[in-house]
Scaffold this motif. Sequence first.
Motif, PDB file in Angstrom:
ATOM      1  N   ILE A 339       0.845  -1.207   0.000  1.00 30.69           N
ATOM      2  CA  ILE A 339       0.000   0.000   0.000  1.00 30.69           C
ATOM      3  C   ILE A 339       0.873   1.247   0.000  1.00 30.69           C
ATOM      4  CG2 ILE A 339      -1.571   1.385   1.404  1.00 30.69           C
ATOM      5  CD1 ILE A 339      -3.121  -0.720   0.102  1.00 30.69           C
ATOM      6  N   PHE A 340       1.888   1.276   0.855  1.00 29.46           N
ATOM      7  CA  PHE A 340       2.779   2.434   0.929  1.00 29.46           C
ATOM      8  C   PHE A 340       3.507   2.670  -0.401  1.00 29.46           C
ATOM      9  CE2 PHE A 340       3.471   2.426   5.822  1.00 29.46           C
ATOM     10  CZ  PHE A 340       2.226   3.005   5.969  1.00 29.46           C
ATOM     11  N   TYR A 341       3.932   1.579  -1.014  1.00 30.45           N
ATOM     12  CA  TYR A 341       4.605   1.707  -2.305  1.00 30.45           C
ATOM     13  C   TYR A 341       3.639   2.275  -3.354  1.00 30.45           C
ATOM     14  CZ  TYR A 341       7.128   0.454  -6.560  1.00 30.45           C
ATOM     15  OH  TYR A 341       7.760   0.494  -7.773  1.00 30.45           O
ATOM     16  N   SER A 342       2.400   1.825  -3.324  1.00 28.16           N
ATOM     17  CA  SER A 342       1.375   2.336  -4.248  1.00 28.16           C
ATOM     18  C   SER A 342       1.128   3.820  -4.023  1.00 28.16           C
ATOM     19  CB  SER A 342       0.070   1.550  -4.079  1.00 28.16           C
ATOM     20  OG  SER A 342       0.255   0.180  -4.344  1.00 28.16           O
ATOM     21  N   LEU A 343       1.040   4.209  -2.763  1.00 31.04           N
ATOM     22  CA  LEU A 343       0.843   5.630  -2.442  1.00 31.04           C
ATOM     23  C   LEU A 343       1.981   6.464  -3.002  1.00 31.04           C
ATOM     24  CD1 LEU A 343      -0.383   5.463   1.274  1.00 31.04           C
ATOM     25  CD2 LEU A 343      -1.758   5.886  -0.757  1.00 31.04           C
ATOM     26  N   LYS A 344       3.200   5.994  -2.782  1.00 30.80           N
ATOM     27  CA  LYS A 344       4.385   6.721  -3.228  1.00 30.80           C
ATOM     28  C   LYS A 344       4.415   6.881  -4.740  1.00 30.80           C
ATOM     29  CE  LYS A 344       8.726   8.249  -2.938  1.00 30.80           C
ATOM     30  NZ  LYS A 344       9.044   9.596  -2.440  1.00 30.80           N
ATOM     31  N   LYS A 345       4.141   5.797  -5.464  1.00 28.63           N
ATOM     32  CA  LYS A 345       4.250   5.809  -6.921  1.00 28.63           C
ATOM     33  C   LYS A 345       3.090   6.512  -7.612  1.00 28.63           C
ATOM     34  CE  LYS A 345       6.993   3.936  -9.033  1.00 28.63           C
ATOM     35  NZ  LYS A 345       8.292   4.414  -9.581  1.00 28.63           N
ATOM     36  N   ILE A 346       1.891   6.411  -7.050  1.00 26.46           N
ATOM     37  CA  ILE A 346       0.695   6.868  -7.760  1.00 26.46           C
ATOM     38  C   ILE A 346       0.151   8.203  -7.241  1.00 26.46           C
ATOM     39  CG2 ILE A 346      -1.694   6.270  -8.364  1.00 26.46           C
ATOM     40  CD1 ILE A 346      -0.857   3.308  -8.109  1.00 26.46           C
ATOM     41  N   PHE A 347       0.176   8.393  -5.934  1.00 24.85           N
ATOM     42  CA  PHE A 347      -0.582   9.504  -5.359  1.00 24.85           C
ATOM     43  C   PHE A 347       0.261  10.661  -4.792  1.00 24.85           C
ATOM     44  CE2 PHE A 347      -3.180   5.674  -4.929  1.00 24.85           C
ATOM     45  CZ  PHE A 347      -4.360   6.081  -5.541  1.00 24.85           C
ATOM     46  N   LEU A 348       1.387  10.377  -4.211  1.00 21.25           N
ATOM     47  CA  LEU A 348       2.075  11.399  -3.432  1.00 21.25           C
ATOM     48  C   LEU A 348       2.859  12.389  -4.290  1.00 21.25           C
ATOM     49  CD1 LEU A 348       3.304   9.362  -0.338  1.00 21.25           C
ATOM     50  CD2 LEU A 348       1.209  10.701  -0.640  1.00 21.25           C
ATOM     51  N   ILE A 349       2.770  13.666  -3.892  1.00 24.87           N
ATOM     52  CA  ILE A 349       3.470  14.751  -4.561  1.00 24.87           C
ATOM     53  C   ILE A 349       4.943  14.715  -4.146  1.00 24.87           C
ATOM     54  CG2 ILE A 349       3.501  17.259  -4.872  1.00 24.87           C
ATOM     55  CD1 ILE A 349       0.589  17.191  -3.728  1.00 24.87           C
ATOM     56  N   LYS A 350       5.808  15.163  -5.018  1.00 24.42           N
ATOM     57  CA  LYS A 350       7.235  15.170  -4.704  1.00 24.42           C
ATOM     58  C   LYS A 350       7.580  16.257  -3.685  1.00 24.42           C
ATOM     59  CE  LYS A 350       9.034  13.270  -9.040  1.00 24.42           C
ATOM     60  NZ  LYS A 350       9.907  13.515 -10.209  1.00 24.42           N
ATOM     61  N   ASN A 351       8.461  15.901  -2.788  1.00 24.50           N
ATOM     62  CA  ASN A 351       9.064  16.858  -1.856  1.00 24.50           C
ATOM     63  C   ASN A 351       8.043  17.677  -1.078  1.00 24.50           C
ATOM     64  OD1 ASN A 351      11.638  16.092  -2.898  1.00 24.50           O
ATOM     65  ND2 ASN A 351      11.364  17.541  -4.599  1.00 24.50           N
ATOM     66  N   ASN A 352       7.113  16.999  -0.447  1.00 28.89           N
ATOM     67  CA  ASN A 352       6.139  17.714   0.376  1.00 28.89           C
ATOM     68  C   ASN A 352       5.884  16.931   1.656  1.00 28.89           C
ATOM     69  OD1 ASN A 352       3.138  18.297   1.263  1.00 28.89           O
ATOM     70  ND2 ASN A 352       3.834  20.080   0.101  1.00 28.89           N
ATOM     71  N   LEU A 353       6.185  17.546   2.784  1.00 28.51           N
ATOM     72  CA  LEU A 353       6.053  16.875   4.078  1.00 28.51           C
ATOM     73  C   LEU A 353       4.613  16.817   4.549  1.00 28.51           C
ATOM     74  CD1 LEU A 353       7.226  15.657   6.692  1.00 28.51           C
ATOM     75  CD2 LEU A 353       7.558  18.008   7.520  1.00 28.51           C
ATOM     76  N   PHE A 354       3.843  17.875   4.317  1.00 28.62           N
ATOM     77  CA  PHE A 354       2.504  17.970   4.912  1.00 28.62           C
ATOM     78  C   PHE A 354       1.571  16.865   4.416  1.00 28.62           C
ATOM     79  CE2 PHE A 354      -1.797  19.795   5.397  1.00 28.62           C
ATOM     80  CZ  PHE A 354      -1.779  19.957   6.777  1.00 28.62           C
ATOM     81  N   GLN A 355       1.757  16.420   3.169  1.00 29.44           N
ATOM     82  CA  GLN A 355       0.896  15.347   2.657  1.00 29.44           C
ATOM     83  C   GLN A 355       1.063  14.064   3.477  1.00 29.44           C
ATOM     84  OE1 GLN A 355       1.983  14.118  -1.329  1.00 29.44           O
ATOM     85  NE2 GLN A 355       4.163  14.267  -0.862  1.00 29.44           N
ATOM     86  N   TYR A 356       2.259  13.832   4.012  1.00 33.56           N
ATOM     87  CA  TYR A 356       2.488  12.650   4.838  1.00 33.56           C
ATOM     88  C   TYR A 356       1.747  12.764   6.168  1.00 33.56           C
ATOM     89  CZ  TYR A 356       6.130  11.311   1.549  1.00 33.56           C
ATOM     90  OH  TYR A 356       6.806  10.942   0.418  1.00 33.56           O
ATOM     91  N   ILE A 357       1.642  13.978   6.667  1.00 32.05           N
ATOM     92  CA  ILE A 357       0.893  14.213   7.908  1.00 32.05           C
ATOM     93  C   ILE A 357      -0.593  13.926   7.668  1.00 32.05           C
ATOM     94  CG2 ILE A 357       0.236  15.929   9.642  1.00 32.05           C
ATOM     95  CD1 ILE A 357       2.912  17.323   9.069  1.00 32.05           C
ATOM     96  N   ILE A 358      -1.097  14.352   6.514  1.00 26.96           N
ATOM     97  CA  ILE A 358      -2.491  14.076   6.150  1.00 26.96           C
ATOM     98  C   ILE A 358      -2.727  12.573   6.055  1.00 26.96           C
ATOM     99  CG2 ILE A 358      -4.208  14.245   4.307  1.00 26.96           C
ATOM    100  CD1 ILE A 358      -3.093  17.008   3.660  1.00 26.96           C
ATOM    101  N   ILE A 359      -1.827  11.873   5.361  1.00 27.88           N
ATOM    102  CA  ILE A 359      -1.967  10.422   5.193  1.00 27.88           C
ATOM    103  C   ILE A 359      -1.942   9.715   6.543  1.00 27.88           C
ATOM    104  CG2 ILE A 359      -0.866   8.348   4.276  1.00 27.88           C
ATOM    105  CD1 ILE A 359      -2.199   9.999   2.131  1.00 27.88           C
ATOM    106  N   LEU A 360      -1.025  10.111   7.419  1.00 33.14           N
ATOM    107  CA  LEU A 360      -0.941   9.498   8.748  1.00 33.14           C
ATOM    108  C   LEU A 360      -2.220   9.752   9.536  1.00 33.14           C
ATOM    109  CD1 LEU A 360       0.635   8.051  10.984  1.00 33.14           C
ATOM    110  CD2 LEU A 360       1.578  10.274  11.652  1.00 33.14           C
ATOM    111  N   THR A 361      -2.735  10.982   9.462  1.00 35.07           N
ATOM    112  CA  THR A 361      -3.989  11.330  10.142  1.00 35.07           C
ATOM    113  C   THR A 361      -5.126  10.441   9.673  1.00 35.07           C
ATOM    114  OG1 THR A 361      -3.294  13.646  10.352  1.00 35.07           O
ATOM    115  CG2 THR A 361      -5.643  13.182  10.571  1.00 35.07           C
ATOM    116  N   ILE A 362      -5.202  10.223   8.376  1.00 36.07           N
ATOM    117  CA  ILE A 362      -6.252   9.381   7.807  1.00 36.07           C
ATOM    118  C   ILE A 362      -6.100   7.937   8.257  1.00 36.07           C
ATOM    119  CG2 ILE A 362      -7.131   8.401   5.643  1.00 36.07           C
ATOM    120  CD1 ILE A 362      -6.441  11.145   4.361  1.00 36.07           C
TER     121      ILE A 362
END
Length: 391
Positions: A339-362
């Motif tokens: 799942i994490f690999y899928s998130l990284k390859k398909i969904f996550l924006i490059k070089n942005n910390l806040f999106q990881y905080i959102i994902i963790l919150t979810i």
Amino acid sequence: MKINISKSFLIDVILFNQLIYFVAFVFDNVNYLWFTLNVIIASSLLVFRPRIKLKFLPLFFVVFFLSLNYFINLNSKLSSIIFSVSIILTSIIQLEFINDNFQKYNFQKFVKKTIYFFLFFYLVQALTFNIAGIELNIFGLSTENGTIFRFNSLMSEPSYSSTVMVTLLFINQKLKTENSLSVEIIGFIFILLCQSLFGILLYLIYVFIYHRKNFKKLFVIEVFSLIIILLFFFSSDYFIRIKNILEFFNQSQVDFFEIVKVEPSGAFRILPFILYIESFEFSMILNYLFGFGAGSSENYLSYELFKIGYGNNQYEGSFQGGFFPGFLIDYGIVAVILIFYSLKKIFLIKNNLFQYIIILTIMINVNINTQLFWFPLFLLFITKLYEENFS
């Protein structure tokens, strides 16, 4: 007769289906309308003969592994696997359609109007309930403390709506849309009205990252407003919760699990994962790697959770947890890595910390079979497309 349907309209339909929660169609925590519409929309989109690109291959690996879980664990719940696999497959088809047509879509407009719609529907809920006593799509309204501003707006509860609002504000920042200040003010008002402690903490992180630099005057107003609220309304239920948490951690000896008596709502988004780690047994390493079986998480931690205060009966009930540890218990560490690999390859924006905080919150809030899990991912996916093609 040939019927022409706007592809922009279809993308609107896809996104709003991922977003809007209808209480009347939810039974035993299963959102039947959302699931059914996902199947109908995905099946309809096959008319356009989408070519599934290699970028979605990681999600197909997830589907394969979840299906394999039924044969690895004999106690797996087949209905849970079918539901999860169907949600992922229908999401792939919808994401592929968006991928092929996003250049014709006004994503900035969607983000702005959705932010306004969140606040509008919240106010409609509050007015209809307090004036006419009509519960308009209300789920989990708090009545014990008499508070009136605990409505869920477009999602199932205030914390979910707050999380989505912060995600929308974050996307709005990334897209650099016009009239951003008015949008940010709407978001600030919405977060205050929702009174979700989980949401306000996420929003404060967002404010310190983006408002302090991009909206300096608004940042000062927000900080000043929070100070005023703290000074004059500290007796409210919302701020008593914050005060109790601070006092709890200020004790000389802190038993972390006792926090359930101070802040049960927040505690049961975190405690299950801690209990999962504490209960680790090396002799069961294969279960930890490949899961205990789909549906196992509902009862896996029930004894410990109910023993420390979860629910009315001390030893009865089932746990409905988030991705951590629900999905982790059901499908194991290997599936989580996929799942994490899928998130990284398909969904996550490059070089942005806040999106990881959102994902963790979810992930500590909901599991994979919910709208709160998928709607922010759809937003991040489109934002990534915009950055890759227009930046």
